[in-house]
Design a protein around this motif. Sequence first.
Motif, PDB file in Angstrom:
ATOM      1  N   LYS A 126       0.440  -0.961  -0.391  1.00 34.27           N
ATOM      2  CA  LYS A 126      -0.781   0.100  -0.112  1.00 34.27           C
ATOM      3  C   LYS A 126       0.817   1.245  -0.015  1.00 34.27           C
ATOM      4  CE  LYS A 126      -0.794  -0.069   4.847  1.00 34.27           C
ATOM      5  NZ  LYS A 126      -2.078  -0.003   5.986  1.00 34.27           N
ATOM      6  N   ASP A 127       2.498   1.142   0.377  1.00 36.02           N
ATOM      7  CA  ASP A 127       2.926   1.898   0.478  1.00 36.02           C
ATOM      8  C   ASP A 127       4.165   2.432  -1.035  1.00 36.02           C
ATOM      9  OD1 ASP A 127       3.855   0.225   0.824  1.00 36.02           O
ATOM     10  OD2 ASP A 127       4.895   1.647   3.128  1.00 36.02           O
ATOM     11  N   PHE A 128       3.550   1.690  -1.977  1.00 35.32           N
ATOM     12  CA  PHE A 128       4.649   1.406  -2.819  1.00 35.32           C
ATOM     13  C   PHE A 128       4.620   3.253  -3.816  1.00 35.32           C
ATOM     14  CE2 PHE A 128       5.521  -0.185  -6.984  1.00 35.32           C
ATOM     15  CZ  PHE A 128       7.229  -1.005  -6.446  1.00 35.32           C
ATOM     16  N   PRO A 129       6.024   3.587  -3.861  1.00 37.38           N
ATOM     17  CA  PRO A 129       5.777   4.942  -4.382  1.00 37.38           C
ATOM     18  C   PRO A 129       5.117   5.251  -5.771  1.00 37.38           C
ATOM     19  CG  PRO A 129       7.922   3.925  -3.432  1.00 37.38           C
ATOM     20  CD  PRO A 129       7.215   3.013  -3.514  1.00 37.38           C
ATOM     21  N   PRO A 130       5.075   5.033  -6.754  1.00 34.16           N
ATOM     22  CA  PRO A 130       4.908   5.026  -7.278  1.00 34.16           C
ATOM     23  C   PRO A 130       2.931   5.582  -7.278  1.00 34.16           C
ATOM     24  CG  PRO A 130       5.451   3.106  -8.327  1.00 34.16           C
ATOM     25  CD  PRO A 130       5.581   3.308  -6.599  1.00 34.16           C
ATOM     26  N   LYS A 131       2.923   6.962  -8.045  1.00 36.44           N
ATOM     27  CA  LYS A 131       0.974   7.641  -7.078  1.00 36.44           C
ATOM     28  C   LYS A 131       0.367   7.037  -8.305  1.00 36.44           C
ATOM     29  CE  LYS A 131       2.806  10.013  -3.940  1.00 36.44           C
ATOM     30  NZ  LYS A 131       2.742   9.447  -2.787  1.00 36.44           N
ATOM     31  N   THR A 132       0.790   6.834  -9.380  1.00 25.68           N
ATOM     32  CA  THR A 132      -0.353   7.051 -10.482  1.00 25.68           C
ATOM     33  C   THR A 132      -0.122   5.139 -11.415  1.00 25.68           C
ATOM     34  OG1 THR A 132       0.450   7.872 -12.671  1.00 25.68           O
ATOM     35  CG2 THR A 132      -1.314   9.160 -10.944  1.00 25.68           C
ATOM     36  N   LEU A 214      -3.503  -1.358  -5.861  1.00 28.77           N
ATOM     37  CA  LEU A 214      -4.417  -1.420  -7.387  1.00 28.77           C
ATOM     38  C   LEU A 214      -3.501  -0.325  -8.553  1.00 28.77           C
ATOM     39  CD1 LEU A 214      -5.648  -3.448  -9.476  1.00 28.77           C
ATOM     40  CD2 LEU A 214      -7.539  -2.251  -8.910  1.00 28.77           C
ATOM     41  N   TYR A 215      -2.920  -1.243  -9.601  1.00 30.83           N
ATOM     42  CA  TYR A 215      -1.626  -0.108 -10.195  1.00 30.83           C
ATOM     43  C   TYR A 215      -3.016  -1.304 -11.833  1.00 30.83           C
ATOM     44  CZ  TYR A 215       1.503   1.686  -7.808  1.00 30.83           C
ATOM     45  OH  TYR A 215       1.881   2.005  -6.741  1.00 30.83           O
ATOM     46  N   ALA A 216      -2.896  -2.074 -12.002  1.00 35.60           N
ATOM     47  CA  ALA A 216      -3.255  -2.290 -13.449  1.00 35.60           C
ATOM     48  C   ALA A 216      -3.480  -3.288 -13.820  1.00 35.60           C
ATOM     49  CB  ALA A 216      -2.230  -1.891 -14.781  1.00 35.60           C
ATOM     50  N   SER A 217      -4.691  -4.125 -14.913  1.00 36.61           N
ATOM     51  CA  SER A 217      -5.227  -5.917 -14.647  1.00 36.61           C
ATOM     52  C   SER A 217      -3.952  -6.196 -15.890  1.00 36.61           C
ATOM     53  CB  SER A 217      -6.576  -5.290 -15.139  1.00 36.61           C
ATOM     54  OG  SER A 217      -7.121  -4.403 -16.727  1.00 36.61           O
ATOM     55  N   ALA A 218      -4.202  -7.229 -16.383  1.00 36.09           N
ATOM     56  CA  ALA A 218      -3.550  -8.239 -16.816  1.00 36.09           C
ATOM     57  C   ALA A 218      -3.926  -8.952 -18.297  1.00 36.09           C
ATOM     58  CB  ALA A 218      -3.104  -8.748 -16.310  1.00 36.09           C
ATOM     59  N   THR A 219      -5.547  -7.714 -18.687  1.00 38.25           N
ATOM     60  CA  THR A 219      -6.248  -8.207 -19.366  1.00 38.25           C
ATOM     61  C   THR A 219      -6.373  -7.351 -20.521  1.00 38.25           C
ATOM     62  OG1 THR A 219      -8.182  -6.820 -18.123  1.00 38.25           O
ATOM     63  CG2 THR A 219      -7.877  -9.239 -17.901  1.00 38.25           C
ATOM     64  N   ARG A 220      -6.890  -7.391 -21.536  1.00 36.18           N
ATOM     65  CA  ARG A 220      -6.909  -6.561 -23.220  1.00 36.18           C
ATOM     66  C   ARG A 220      -7.745  -6.005 -23.331  1.00 36.18           C
ATOM     67  NH1 ARG A 220      -5.561  -9.314 -27.857  1.00 36.18           N
ATOM     68  NH2 ARG A 220      -3.579 -10.232 -26.968  1.00 36.18           N
ATOM     69  N   LYS A 221      -8.684  -5.399 -22.154  1.00 32.86           N
ATOM     70  CA  LYS A 221     -10.096  -5.335 -21.826  1.00 32.86           C
ATOM     71  C   LYS A 221     -10.080  -4.690 -20.021  1.00 32.86           C
ATOM     72  CE  LYS A 221     -12.927  -6.582 -25.469  1.00 32.86           C
ATOM     73  NZ  LYS A 221     -14.526  -6.692 -26.117  1.00 32.86           N
ATOM     74  N   ARG A 222     -10.798  -3.522 -20.028  1.00 36.67           N
ATOM     75  CA  ARG A 222     -10.650  -3.333 -18.456  1.00 36.67           C
ATOM     76  C   ARG A 222     -11.961  -4.481 -17.597  1.00 36.67           C
ATOM     77  NH1 ARG A 222      -9.861   3.075 -17.270  1.00 36.67           N
ATOM     78  NH2 ARG A 222      -8.185   3.311 -18.287  1.00 36.67           N
ATOM     79  N   ILE A 223     -11.945  -4.649 -16.717  1.00 41.34           N
ATOM     80  CA  ILE A 223     -12.430  -5.479 -15.715  1.00 41.34           C
ATOM     81  C   ILE A 223     -13.244  -5.011 -15.518  1.00 41.34           C
ATOM     82  CG2 ILE A 223     -12.527  -7.188 -13.845  1.00 41.34           C
ATOM     83  CD1 ILE A 223      -9.149  -7.323 -13.570  1.00 41.34           C
ATOM     84  N   ALA A 224     -14.597  -5.022 -15.477  1.00 34.08           N
ATOM     85  CA  ALA A 224     -16.050  -4.817 -15.211  1.00 34.08           C
ATOM     86  C   ALA A 224     -16.128  -4.668 -13.726  1.00 34.08           C
ATOM     87  CB  ALA A 224     -17.427  -5.839 -15.542  1.00 34.08           C
ATOM     88  N   ALA A 225     -15.620  -5.531 -12.950  1.00 29.00           N
ATOM     89  CA  ALA A 225     -15.735  -4.981 -11.397  1.00 29.00           C
ATOM     90  C   ALA A 225     -14.384  -3.523 -11.197  1.00 29.00           C
ATOM     91  CB  ALA A 225     -15.371  -6.733 -10.724  1.00 29.00           C
ATOM     92  N   LEU A 226     -13.627  -3.344 -11.758  1.00 29.33           N
ATOM     93  CA  LEU A 226     -12.807  -2.555 -11.577  1.00 29.33           C
ATOM     94  C   LEU A 226     -12.590  -1.608 -12.752  1.00 29.33           C
ATOM     95  CD1 LEU A 226      -9.562  -5.159 -10.190  1.00 29.33           C
ATOM     96  CD2 LEU A 226     -11.420  -3.624  -8.894  1.00 29.33           C
ATOM     97  N   PRO A 227     -13.650  -0.556 -12.791  1.00 30.68           N
ATOM     98  CA  PRO A 227     -13.594  -0.316 -14.584  1.00 30.68           C
ATOM     99  C   PRO A 227     -12.613   0.954 -14.664  1.00 30.68           C
ATOM    100  CG  PRO A 227     -15.680   0.290 -12.744  1.00 30.68           C
ATOM    101  CD  PRO A 227     -14.874  -0.959 -12.138  1.00 30.68           C
ATOM    102  N   ASP A 228     -12.681   1.616 -13.478  1.00 31.41           N
ATOM    103  CA  ASP A 228     -11.613   2.494 -13.672  1.00 31.41           C
ATOM    104  C   ASP A 228     -10.125   2.174 -13.836  1.00 31.41           C
ATOM    105  OD1 ASP A 228     -13.573   4.354 -12.841  1.00 31.41           O
ATOM    106  OD2 ASP A 228     -13.622   4.037 -10.887  1.00 31.41           O
TER     107      ASP A 228
END
Length: 320
Positions: A126-132, A214-228
């Motif tokens: 949770k305290d990993f440096p990258p902000k985005t 959370l930074y990203a999903s490893a999917t081609r399309k965004r995950i419905a449960a994590l749309p942002d």
Amino acid sequence: MRKGWVYLLAVLAATAGAQSYPARSVSLVVPFTAGGPTDVLGRTLAAAMGKSFGQTIIVENRTGAGGTIGTAYVARAAPDGYTFLLQHTGMATAPALYRKLSYDPLKDFEYVGQVVDVPMTLVARKDFPPKTPEALLDYLTAQKENINLANSGPGAVSHLCAMLLQQALGVQMTTISYQGTAPALAALMGGHVDVLCDQTTQTIPHIKSQRIKLYASATRKRIAALPDTPTLDELGLKGFEVMVWHGVYAPKGTPKEALGKFGAALRAALKDPMVKTRLKELGVQWVPEAMQTPAGLRDWLAAEIARWTPIIKKAGVYAE
């Protein structure tokens, strides 16, 4: 005349036997630890399947060696319709990962059907440096071996995802393997490791409680449960995709009647509103009905073996 009666009695006995299946509880072997992502899926499905199957389906955890111990157990089990297997992508990667595999995924099993896909997420302490998310890949590239990249064991999908991430970035991070998803996540939440690639069924609850980032999903399309949440493809790793798929198998020679009834109960469970609600909350994605069939699973498994074998061999990754 007597021979005619004997034949008739034999036919009636066979018919009665077929109609009585299942006569007792059935084991659904999950070759991974209790509480893990495949176990959660198996127990959710087993509870719902019992409604139409007519008998209790008992989830049996037979763990070890990246799922190969439990898988080998089912391959050797009596083909009487009372033992089934729920395996994930590891069914396709094991032939390349293990030099001495005691079973052949394409020859030693009957196929029931594919179940669901579970997306992978890239998460950090949770305290990993990258902000985005946009800053993440530059940070990983710059820090390289200073990053502790966890996985849930050699040959696990989290390991393969991490391997592909390093290949895509052209860097070598410090890899730390754990004996399962639970200890890997515990290490991440405790701040002992930096980054982990793992399934939404495990990460979403901790993402919501803000115990991991959370930074990203490893999917081609965004995950419905994590749309942002952006995908790694969106962040610049074009074509990056790692999805954990699941299938149900039985020992070679299992009667068609048993395969048919178990498969029908499985497909009914996948339509159960409570199951759909529960699994959608965890980011699980449904596969087309054509994939939920024996032929659909068989074809998919063959394609996945062909996909993963050259990738694993090129990376020189092996599990003993």
